[in-house]
Motif scaffolding. Structure first.
Motif, PDB file in Angstrom:
ATOM      1  N   PHE A  20      -6.138 -21.312 -69.237  1.00 58.40           N
ATOM      2  CA  PHE A  20      -6.389 -21.561 -67.822  1.00 58.40           C
ATOM      3  C   PHE A  20      -7.871 -21.408 -67.498  1.00 58.40           C
ATOM      4  N   THR A  21      -8.282 -22.065 -66.424  1.00 56.18           N
ATOM      5  CA  THR A  21      -9.649 -21.899 -65.963  1.00 56.18           C
ATOM      6  C   THR A  21      -9.869 -20.432 -65.587  1.00 56.18           C
ATOM      7  N   VAL A  22     -11.120 -19.985 -65.704  1.00 62.84           N
ATOM      8  CA  VAL A  22     -11.434 -18.585 -65.436  1.00 62.84           C
ATOM      9  C   VAL A  22     -12.003 -18.354 -64.039  1.00 62.84           C
ATOM     10  N   GLY A  23     -12.416 -19.420 -63.363  1.00 64.31           N
ATOM     11  CA  GLY A  23     -12.893 -19.289 -61.992  1.00 64.31           C
ATOM     12  C   GLY A  23     -14.305 -18.746 -61.872  1.00 64.31           C
ATOM     13  N   LYS A  24     -15.142 -19.017 -62.846  1.00 65.90           N
ATOM     14  CA  LYS A  24     -16.520 -18.515 -62.808  1.00 65.90           C
ATOM     15  C   LYS A  24     -17.549 -19.601 -62.531  1.00 65.90           C
TER      16      LYS A  24
ATOM     17  N   VAL B 274     -14.752 -23.263 -58.910  1.00 63.03           N
ATOM     18  CA  VAL B 274     -13.469 -23.629 -59.495  1.00 63.03           C
ATOM     19  C   VAL B 274     -12.558 -22.409 -59.419  1.00 63.03           C
ATOM     20  N   GLU B 275     -11.343 -22.606 -58.993  1.00 60.82           N
ATOM     21  CA  GLU B 275     -10.382 -21.511 -58.919  1.00 60.82           C
ATOM     22  C   GLU B 275      -9.895 -21.114 -60.303  1.00 60.82           C
ATOM     23  N   ALA B 276      -9.656 -19.848 -60.489  1.00 59.63           N
ATOM     24  CA  ALA B 276      -9.055 -19.361 -61.733  1.00 59.63           C
ATOM     25  C   ALA B 276      -7.577 -19.744 -61.757  1.00 59.63           C
ATOM     26  N   GLY B 277      -7.043 -19.948 -62.953  1.00 56.47           N
ATOM     27  CA  GLY B 277      -5.607 -20.164 -63.110  1.00 56.47           C
ATOM     28  C   GLY B 277      -5.156 -21.608 -63.170  1.00 56.47           C
ATOM     29  N   ILE B 278      -6.086 -22.562 -63.135  1.00 53.19           N
ATOM     30  CA  ILE B 278      -5.712 -23.971 -63.283  1.00 53.19           C
ATOM     31  C   ILE B 278      -5.526 -24.228 -64.780  1.00 53.19           C
ATOM     32  N   PRO B 279      -4.419 -24.821 -65.201  1.00 46.65           N
ATOM     33  CA  PRO B 279      -4.275 -25.140 -66.623  1.00 46.65           C
ATOM     34  C   PRO B 279      -5.454 -25.995 -67.091  1.00 46.65           C
ATOM     35  N   CYS B 280      -6.042 -25.614 -68.209  1.00 45.12           N
ATOM     36  CA  CYS B 280      -7.234 -26.311 -68.703  1.00 45.12           C
ATOM     37  C   CYS B 280      -6.980 -27.798 -68.906  1.00 45.12           C
TER      38      CYS B 280
ATOM     39  N   SER C 200     -19.407 -36.032 -59.425  1.00 48.31           N
ATOM     40  CA  SER C 200     -19.753 -35.717 -60.812  1.00 48.31           C
ATOM     41  C   SER C 200     -20.007 -34.221 -60.977  1.00 48.31           C
ATOM     42  N   ALA C 201     -20.573 -33.581 -59.947  1.00 49.77           N
ATOM     43  CA  ALA C 201     -20.774 -32.134 -60.000  1.00 49.77           C
ATOM     44  C   ALA C 201     -19.437 -31.402 -60.025  1.00 49.77           C
ATOM     45  N   LEU C 202     -18.481 -31.874 -59.259  1.00 51.68           N
ATOM     46  CA  LEU C 202     -17.145 -31.281 -59.269  1.00 51.68           C
ATOM     47  C   LEU C 202     -16.496 -31.460 -60.633  1.00 51.68           C
ATOM     48  N   ALA C 203     -16.599 -32.665 -61.188  1.00 49.93           N
ATOM     49  CA  ALA C 203     -16.020 -32.915 -62.516  1.00 49.93           C
ATOM     50  C   ALA C 203     -16.668 -32.019 -63.564  1.00 49.93           C
ATOM     51  N   LYS C 204     -17.981 -31.869 -63.515  1.00 51.57           N
ATOM     52  CA  LYS C 204     -18.675 -31.016 -64.473  1.00 51.57           C
ATOM     53  C   LYS C 204     -18.228 -29.565 -64.329  1.00 51.57           C
ATOM     54  N   ALA C 205     -18.098 -29.096 -63.093  1.00 51.80           N
ATOM     55  CA  ALA C 205     -17.635 -27.733 -62.870  1.00 51.80           C
ATOM     56  C   ALA C 205     -16.238 -27.527 -63.445  1.00 51.80           C
ATOM     57  N   LEU C 206     -15.351 -28.493 -63.237  1.00 52.77           N
ATOM     58  CA  LEU C 206     -14.000 -28.391 -63.804  1.00 52.77           C
ATOM     59  C   LEU C 206     -14.047 -28.326 -65.324  1.00 52.77           C
ATOM     60  N   LEU C 207     -14.849 -29.194 -65.932  1.00 53.63           N
ATOM     61  CA  LEU C 207     -14.954 -29.202 -67.393  1.00 53.63           C
ATOM     62  C   LEU C 207     -15.575 -27.919 -67.917  1.00 53.63           C
TER      63      LEU C 207
ATOM     64  N   ASP D  81     -15.583 -24.923 -66.531  1.00 54.91           N
ATOM     65  CA  ASP D  81     -14.673 -23.800 -66.376  1.00 54.91           C
ATOM     66  C   ASP D  81     -13.489 -23.906 -67.326  1.00 54.91           C
ATOM     67  N   ALA D  82     -13.012 -25.115 -67.576  1.00 54.84           N
ATOM     68  CA  ALA D  82     -11.938 -25.301 -68.560  1.00 54.84           C
ATOM     69  C   ALA D  82     -12.423 -24.883 -69.944  1.00 54.84           C
ATOM     70  N   GLU D  83     -13.667 -25.214 -70.257  1.00 55.91           N
ATOM     71  CA  GLU D  83     -14.239 -24.824 -71.551  1.00 55.91           C
ATOM     72  C   GLU D  83     -14.306 -23.299 -71.672  1.00 55.91           C
ATOM     73  N   LEU D  84     -14.691 -22.629 -70.588  1.00 55.59           N
ATOM     74  CA  LEU D  84     -14.710 -21.164 -70.613  1.00 55.59           C
ATOM     75  C   LEU D  84     -13.307 -20.598 -70.827  1.00 55.59           C
TER      76      LEU D  84
END
Length: 89
Positions: A8-12, A28-34, A71-78, A80-83
């Motif tokens: 899951f995303t870590v929300g950082k 990005v909120e924590a808990g979103i499935p990567c 694109s900034a939102l997409a990058k943030a999602l990616l 945080d998913a990577e984290l």
């Protein structure tokens, strides 16, 4: 349940805006499935591509600004998913 389903995303990850990038616009909120975060980022990047092309071809800077924020939102999602995925390694 697969390993992918337990990550899951870590929300950082935040996106900053304003003078000297000092104002956090969103996080990005924590808990979103990567996997879901990555799929959503891919969807957003498709819109970014379309908005960028339309903005350039039709000389509409507002479309380019929209693509910038998406694109900034997409990058943030990616990011945080990577984290979240690295957390489980």
């Amino acid at each position: 349940m697969t390993i992918e389903e337990t990550r899951f995303t870590v929300g950082k990850t935040t996106f900053f805006q304003g003078e000297n990038q000092t104002y956090p616009l969103f996080r990005v909120e924590a808990g979103i499935p990567c996997q879901a975060a990555r799929e959503q980022a891919s969807e957003l990047m498709g819109y970014v591509r379309d908005l960028s092309i339309d903005g350039l071809m039709e000389d509409k800077p507002q479309l380019l600004w929209a693509s910038y924020y998406l694109s900034a939102l997409a990058k943030a999602l990616l990011d945080d998913a990577e984290l979240g995925m690295a957390k489980h390694l």
